[in-house]
Design a protein around this motif. Structure first.
Motif, PDB file in Angstrom:
ATOM      1  N   ASN A 153       0.855  -1.192   0.000  1.00  0.00           N
ATOM      2  CA  ASN A 153       0.000   0.000   0.000  1.00  0.00           C
ATOM      3  C   ASN A 153       0.892   1.243   0.000  1.00  0.00           C
ATOM      4  N   PRO A 154       1.526   1.545  -1.127  1.00  0.00           N
ATOM      5  CA  PRO A 154       2.520   2.630  -1.143  1.00  0.00           C
ATOM      6  C   PRO A 154       1.897   4.013  -0.975  1.00  0.00           C
ATOM      7  N   GLN A 155       2.330   4.711   0.055  1.00  0.00           N
ATOM      8  CA  GLN A 155       1.897   6.077   0.322  1.00  0.00           C
ATOM      9  C   GLN A 155       3.138   6.927   0.548  1.00  0.00           C
ATOM     10  N   LEU A 156       3.128   8.150   0.026  1.00  0.00           N
ATOM     11  CA  LEU A 156       4.274   9.045   0.185  1.00  0.00           C
ATOM     12  C   LEU A 156       3.860  10.331   0.880  1.00  0.00           C
ATOM     13  N   LEU A 157       4.767  10.851   1.687  1.00  0.00           N
ATOM     14  CA  LEU A 157       4.548  12.161   2.288  1.00  0.00           C
ATOM     15  C   LEU A 157       4.739  13.233   1.222  1.00  0.00           C
ATOM     16  N   GLU A 158       3.901  14.224   1.238  1.00  0.00           N
ATOM     17  CA  GLU A 158       4.018  15.333   0.290  1.00  0.00           C
ATOM     18  C   GLU A 158       3.831  16.651   1.016  1.00  0.00           C
ATOM     19  N   ALA A 159       4.392  17.695   0.445  1.00  0.00           N
ATOM     20  CA  ALA A 159       4.219  19.028   1.021  1.00  0.00           C
ATOM     21  C   ALA A 159       2.759  19.446   0.921  1.00  0.00           C
ATOM     22  N   ASP A 160       2.290  20.199   1.917  1.00  0.00           N
ATOM     23  CA  ASP A 160       0.941  20.750   1.845  1.00  0.00           C
ATOM     24  C   ASP A 160       0.839  21.696   0.655  1.00  0.00           C
ATOM     25  N   LYS A 161      -0.337  21.736   0.060  1.00  0.00           N
ATOM     26  CA  LYS A 161      -0.524  22.605  -1.105  1.00  0.00           C
ATOM     27  C   LYS A 161      -0.326  24.094  -0.760  1.00  0.00           C
ATOM     28  N   ASP A 162      -0.582  24.431   0.499  1.00  0.00           N
ATOM     29  CA  ASP A 162      -0.417  25.827   0.906  1.00  0.00           C
ATOM     30  C   ASP A 162       0.852  26.033   1.736  1.00  0.00           C
ATOM     31  N   ALA A 163       1.820  25.141   1.566  1.00  0.00           N
ATOM     32  CA  ALA A 163       3.074  25.243   2.329  1.00  0.00           C
ATOM     33  C   ALA A 163       3.764  26.574   2.057  1.00  0.00           C
ATOM     34  N   GLU A 164       4.355  27.127   3.094  1.00  0.00           N
ATOM     35  CA  GLU A 164       5.084  28.382   2.975  1.00  0.00           C
ATOM     36  C   GLU A 164       6.582  28.109   3.035  1.00  0.00           C
ATOM     37  N   TYR A 165       7.332  28.842   2.227  1.00  0.00           N
ATOM     38  CA  TYR A 165       8.774  28.645   2.147  1.00  0.00           C
ATOM     39  C   TYR A 165       9.503  29.970   2.373  1.00  0.00           C
ATOM     40  N   LYS A 166      10.690  29.864   2.928  1.00  0.00           N
ATOM     41  CA  LYS A 166      11.529  31.053   3.073  1.00  0.00           C
ATOM     42  C   LYS A 166      11.817  31.651   1.707  1.00  0.00           C
TER      43      LYS A 166
END
Length: 377
Positions: A153-166
């Motif tokens: 059951n392959p699942q991957l962590l992903e960045a949130d769509k509204d992630a904020e970056y420096k």
């Protein structure tokens, strides 16, 4: 996804974690590097590694002089996107270099397919290790069971769509049209090959955790076209004994020997800085992780570059021009599929035959499935 995450900590924080079972952490900011477009002929992943500081320098976010130094990556997480189809071995080349950016960590967004391929290979290798008598068997079996649970059951962590970056850097691959090196003696001092020029080279080192078996095949293919003894001293040190064995079986160690290369025991070799050393004040091209002063040799001037550029420099006794490099690199295109293939242990009978003798107990498998299910819930 069955991996561990580690964080640096002082003795006080470690003692607190040991006593309480928790550890206070500050969440670092992230820097997003997004690659777009198509990689150009002759451009290697090592060039993309160096393109990151190169772009940051151009934007004024990274400086080379130590006085009043600016480094936007220091203490932050480096997140890389746009290279989703990379093999895991290739992704390691980019993530390893985050240490040279002084980053707190690195993530690379990959598709599920290359990760599944890598895990299937590693399951066979781990079972082979058990069959060969490696310990701790219980720990290895738990790791195998965790990998198998993910594959079901392959699942991957992903960045949130509204992630904020420096900061977000967009790097257009179409604009990287020649190798990018890091100059003596600072892994932040990134310049293009044309900017560096045809510097005379005394020694060349191909090795370190920034390399994989494909790099050594590529170097061997380039060296096949050279007759006689090299005008440079060439050091070759594959990262693992398995790489060494496979390269020997494929005849590449004979190629290295014919041109007078010095083959080192697999491992860190010159990159560690406390084993073999280059000559004092030598000018060197190296595939190692870093080129701090005196690390590879006393007073040595070290350029960091790809294995392909390093091999060409070893043959010429100098850095090539952009035109020379691109022309020579063309010879690798004909066999790129086989040259840049990786050690997938599930494809080698010597490993699968022994792996097939190892079984995982049902209770170990069930425990891994429950743990994974809880993680992704």
């Amino acid at each position: 996804f069955p991996i561990g995450i580690s964080f640096p900590a002082g003795s006080g924080a470690v003692a607190f974690a040991a006593a309480t079972g928790v550890m206070p952490l500050d969440m670092p900011e992230s820097i997003l590097v997004r690659f777009k477009g198509e990689r150009q002929p002759g451009i290697t992943l090592r060039d993309l590694v160096h393109a990151i500081p190169y772009v940051a320098i151009k934007e004024g976010d990274l400086t080379v002089p130590k006085k009043n130094k600016k480094n936007i990556f220091a203490g932050r997480i480096l997140e890389i996107e746009g290279l989703n189809t990379l093999k895991c071995e290739q992704a390691f080349e980019l993530s390893d270099a985050s240490a040279e950016r002084s980053a707190a960590g690195c993530t690379i967004k990959l598709d599920k397919e290359p990760i599944a391929e890598y895990l299937r290979s590693n399951i066979v290798m781990l079972k082979w290790m058990i069959a060969e008598g490696y310990g701790d068997v219980r720990t290895i079996k738990r790791r195998i069971a965790s990998m198998e649970a993910w594959l079901e059951n392959p699942q991957l962590l992903e960045a949130d769509k509204d992630a904020e970056y420096k900061k977000v850097y967009e790097i257009d691959l179409a604009k990287i049209q020649e190798p990018v090196l890091c100059c003596p003696n600072d892994p932040d001092d990134a310049k293009t090959l044309s900017e560096v020029g045809t510097e005379k080279i005394d020694e060349v080192f191909i090795g370190s955790c920034m390399t994989n078996i494909g790099h050594f095949r590529a170097a061997g293919e380039l060296l096949k076209g050279f007759n006689g003894q090299l005008p440079t001293r060439l050091w070759v040190a594959p990262p693992t004994k398995m790489d060494e064995q496979q390269l020997t079986a494929e005849g590449y160690y004979s190629v290295y020997g014919k041109v007078g290369a010095r083959t080192e025991m697999p491992g860190c070799s010159l990159c560690m800085g406390n084993q073999a050393r280059v000559a004092d004040k030598a000018t060197v091209v190296s595939t190692s992780t870093r080129n701090f002063p005196n690390r590879l040799g006393q007073g040595a001037n070290v350029y960091l570059a790809s294995a392909e550029l390093a091999a060409i420099a070893a043959i010429l006794g100098r850095l090539p021009t952009k035109a020379e490099y691109l022309e020579t690199f063309k010879s690798l295109a004909k066999s790129s599929d086989t040259t840049y293939s990786y050690l997938n242990f599930d494809k080698y009978e010597a490993f699968t035959s022994k792996a097939d003798t190892v079984s995982i107990e049902p209770e170990v498998t069930e425990a891994a499935k429950k743990s994974y299910a809880a993680f992704i819930a």
